[in-house]
Design a protein around this motif. Structure first.
Motif, PDB file in Angstrom:
ATOM      1  N   VAL A 115       1.014  -1.211   0.023  1.00 39.45           N
ATOM      2  CA  VAL A 115      -0.071  -0.305  -0.189  1.00 39.45           C
ATOM      3  C   VAL A 115       0.693   1.509   0.158  1.00 39.45           C
ATOM      4  O   VAL A 115       0.983   2.125  -0.397  1.00 39.45           O
ATOM      5  CB  VAL A 115      -0.735   0.133   1.099  1.00 39.45           C
ATOM      6  CG1 VAL A 115      -1.553   1.529   1.353  1.00 39.45           C
ATOM      7  CG2 VAL A 115      -1.526  -1.144   1.481  1.00 39.45           C
ATOM      8  N   ALA A 116       1.690   1.351   0.686  1.00 35.32           N
ATOM      9  CA  ALA A 116       3.450   2.174   0.378  1.00 35.32           C
ATOM     10  C   ALA A 116       3.703   2.865  -0.652  1.00 35.32           C
ATOM     11  O   ALA A 116       3.621   3.853  -1.531  1.00 35.32           O
ATOM     12  CB  ALA A 116       3.947   2.001   1.995  1.00 35.32           C
ATOM     13  N   ARG A 117       3.457   1.569  -1.186  1.00 36.30           N
ATOM     14  CA  ARG A 117       4.507   1.302  -2.341  1.00 36.30           C
ATOM     15  C   ARG A 117       3.958   2.634  -3.540  1.00 36.30           C
ATOM     16  O   ARG A 117       3.954   3.063  -4.135  1.00 36.30           O
ATOM     17  CB  ARG A 117       4.602  -0.118  -2.816  1.00 36.30           C
ATOM     18  CG  ARG A 117       5.853   0.203  -4.132  1.00 36.30           C
ATOM     19  CD  ARG A 117       5.668  -1.063  -4.778  1.00 36.30           C
ATOM     20  NE  ARG A 117       6.257  -1.157  -5.881  1.00 36.30           N
ATOM     21  CZ  ARG A 117       6.535  -2.725  -6.480  1.00 36.30           C
ATOM     22  NH1 ARG A 117       6.887  -3.679  -5.969  1.00 36.30           N
ATOM     23  NH2 ARG A 117       6.536  -2.654  -8.021  1.00 36.30           N
ATOM     24  N   VAL A 118       2.082   1.797  -3.026  1.00 40.52           N
ATOM     25  CA  VAL A 118       1.547   2.200  -3.864  1.00 40.52           C
ATOM     26  C   VAL A 118       1.296   3.725  -3.657  1.00 40.52           C
ATOM     27  O   VAL A 118       1.394   4.801  -4.854  1.00 40.52           O
ATOM     28  CB  VAL A 118      -0.325   2.322  -4.269  1.00 40.52           C
ATOM     29  CG1 VAL A 118      -1.312   2.984  -5.032  1.00 40.52           C
ATOM     30  CG2 VAL A 118      -0.017   0.424  -4.272  1.00 40.52           C
ATOM     31  N   LEU A 119       1.113   4.975  -2.716  1.00 40.57           N
ATOM     32  CA  LEU A 119       1.115   6.083  -2.712  1.00 40.57           C
ATOM     33  C   LEU A 119       2.564   6.677  -3.299  1.00 40.57           C
ATOM     34  O   LEU A 119       1.830   7.736  -3.268  1.00 40.57           O
ATOM     35  CB  LEU A 119       0.798   6.471  -0.624  1.00 40.57           C
ATOM     36  CG  LEU A 119      -0.014   5.661  -0.022  1.00 40.57           C
ATOM     37  CD1 LEU A 119      -0.060   5.643   1.236  1.00 40.57           C
ATOM     38  CD2 LEU A 119      -1.690   6.488  -1.018  1.00 40.57           C
ATOM     39  N   THR A 120       3.518   5.483  -2.498  1.00 42.37           N
ATOM     40  CA  THR A 120       4.986   6.872  -3.135  1.00 42.37           C
ATOM     41  C   THR A 120       4.472   6.336  -4.768  1.00 42.37           C
ATOM     42  O   THR A 120       4.694   7.638  -5.167  1.00 42.37           O
ATOM     43  CB  THR A 120       5.461   5.607  -2.988  1.00 42.37           C
ATOM     44  OG1 THR A 120       5.871   5.466  -1.287  1.00 42.37           O
ATOM     45  CG2 THR A 120       7.301   6.626  -3.382  1.00 42.37           C
ATOM     46  N   GLU A 121       4.106   5.701  -5.636  1.00 39.80           N
ATOM     47  CA  GLU A 121       4.630   5.659  -7.110  1.00 39.80           C
ATOM     48  C   GLU A 121       3.436   6.840  -7.813  1.00 39.80           C
ATOM     49  O   GLU A 121       3.261   7.007  -8.350  1.00 39.80           O
ATOM     50  CB  GLU A 121       4.399   4.251  -7.791  1.00 39.80           C
ATOM     51  CG  GLU A 121       5.754   2.838  -6.794  1.00 39.80           C
ATOM     52  CD  GLU A 121       5.246   1.359  -7.663  1.00 39.80           C
ATOM     53  OE1 GLU A 121       4.160   1.569  -8.382  1.00 39.80           O
ATOM     54  OE2 GLU A 121       6.058   0.789  -7.744  1.00 39.80           O
ATOM     55  N   ARG A 122       2.801   6.581  -7.070  1.00 36.11           N
ATOM     56  CA  ARG A 122       1.483   7.998  -7.163  1.00 36.11           C
ATOM     57  C   ARG A 122       0.993   8.985  -6.937  1.00 36.11           C
ATOM     58  O   ARG A 122      -0.227   9.296  -7.590  1.00 36.11           O
ATOM     59  CB  ARG A 122       0.312   6.193  -7.920  1.00 36.11           C
ATOM     60  CG  ARG A 122       0.439   5.145  -8.349  1.00 36.11           C
ATOM     61  CD  ARG A 122      -0.666   4.562  -9.076  1.00 36.11           C
ATOM     62  NE  ARG A 122      -1.895   4.852  -8.759  1.00 36.11           N
ATOM     63  CZ  ARG A 122      -3.316   4.112  -8.926  1.00 36.11           C
ATOM     64  NH1 ARG A 122      -3.246   2.984  -8.836  1.00 36.11           N
ATOM     65  NH2 ARG A 122      -4.486   4.446  -9.539  1.00 36.11           N
ATOM     66  N   ARG A 123       1.610   9.009  -6.011  1.00 37.70           N
ATOM     67  CA  ARG A 123       1.652   9.807  -5.308  1.00 37.70           C
ATOM     68  C   ARG A 123       1.068  11.394  -6.437  1.00 37.70           C
ATOM     69  O   ARG A 123       0.457  11.876  -6.281  1.00 37.70           O
ATOM     70  CB  ARG A 123       2.500  10.869  -4.635  1.00 37.70           C
ATOM     71  CG  ARG A 123       2.833  11.709  -3.653  1.00 37.70           C
ATOM     72  CD  ARG A 123       4.187  12.185  -2.861  1.00 37.70           C
ATOM     73  NE  ARG A 123       3.687  13.483  -1.943  1.00 37.70           N
ATOM     74  CZ  ARG A 123       3.848  14.608  -2.369  1.00 37.70           C
ATOM     75  NH1 ARG A 123       3.648  14.941  -3.555  1.00 37.70           N
ATOM     76  NH2 ARG A 123       2.949  15.994  -1.467  1.00 37.70           N
ATOM     77  N   ALA A 124       2.191  11.741  -7.671  1.00 40.00           N
ATOM     78  CA  ALA A 124       1.488  13.101  -8.088  1.00 40.00           C
ATOM     79  C   ALA A 124      -0.254  12.548  -8.536  1.00 40.00           C
ATOM     80  O   ALA A 124      -0.086  14.241  -8.636  1.00 40.00           O
ATOM     81  CB  ALA A 124       2.955  13.439  -9.386  1.00 40.00           C
TER      82      ALA A 124
END
Length: 279
Positions: A115-124
């Motif tokens: 979940v944290a990876r999704v937030l980071t990768e799709r932050r913009a």
């Protein structure tokens, strides 16, 4: 438009243990609020934070929410309704506290790290979507045919040919009037949608619901969703009333506010799964 907060369900996961069901992404969430909201396993929801964003999640036992179990359960309408209502309740509470990017129904990740990876990768894109949704609400407007508002002068026509011919003429006139009523209502629905879309920040016109779903006595010809500035909601409501007066062949129904399901898109451009049909 931007994207939903999540991706596909856990693939190849075991049926024991628990995954992480993603409800939505916000800038921040009040822990006290989340404590009172039950997640998919009946326990309180919680958060995963990364990249300056907050994902609201709940435990998802893989025996029920793993890939194979989901594939089976999503065919069970009773199960689907329960899951959708639980998910919607969480998203709805979040939306009342600020902007939220709802996750697609049945977005289950393997663990918090994913979940944290999704937030980071799709932050913009998530940040952009949250900015676009801030201080705005989704409202629904449905329009139903009002048969009585359509003249049926043709039904009174008379002519020779006996009782059988007279019956056929009356029946043909009734069918013609019904078709004409549908056409007039459809034209009115298009005009109403154009006016409402012009007032809103964004608009989408969904396919009309079948009567078995809508529960209405007459056909639905408008099923619109409108993203409206909170400061403009009173004016939007007044416009719906004015349009109802202008188009007596339509019964207009305003619903909302709803979480912005209609204004969050999948990466490939497909609309997010609408967790709960505005009613």
């Amino acid at each position: 438009m931007s994207t939903t907060a999540g991706t596909a369900p856990v693939a190849g996961a075991p049926t024991a243990g628990s995954g992480v069901w993603l409800h939505g992404v916000v800038v921040d969430a009040d822990p006290a609020t989340l404590t009172g909201i039950a997640g998919m396993d009946g326990r309180p929801t919680r958060v995963v934070r990364a990249a300056g964003l907050t994902a609201v999640v709940s435990a998802a036992p893989l025996a029920e929410y793993g890939e194979e179990a989901l594939r089976r359960n999503l065919e069970d309408l009773a199960w689907l309704e329960r899951a959708a209502r639980t998910h919607h309740t969480v998203v709805d509470v979040l939306s009342r506290s600020g902007a939220v990017v709802p996750a697609r129904l049945a977005t289950v990740h393997r663990d918090d790290g994913r979940v944290a990876r999704v937030l980071t990768e799709r932050r913009a894109e998530l940040v952009a979507t949250l900015a676009r949704l801030t201080d705005r609400e989704e409202w629904g407007v449905k329009g139903y045919v009002v048969p009585g508002a359509v003249p049926r002068g043709a039904e009174a026509s008379v002519g020779g040919g006996g009782a059988g011919a007279a019956y056929l003429r009356r029946r043909r006139a009734q069918l013609t009037a019904r078709e004409e009523g549908q056409r007039i209502a459809a034209d009115a629905a298009a005009a109403a949608h154009t006016a409402l879309a012009g007032y809103a920040v964004a608009a989408r016109r969904h396919a009309p619901q079948d009567r078995r779903l809508s529960g209405a006595a007459t056909a639905m010809v408008l099923n619109g969703a409108y993203l409206v500035d909170q400061a403009a909601v009173a004016g939007f409501s007044a416009l719906v009333g004015a349009l109802a007066d202008r188009h007596p062949e339509l019964r207009l129904e305003l619903t909302g506010p709803w979480p912005p399901y209609s204004f969050v898109m999948e990466p490939a451009g497909e609309p997010a799964h609408q967790v709960r049909e505005p009613a």
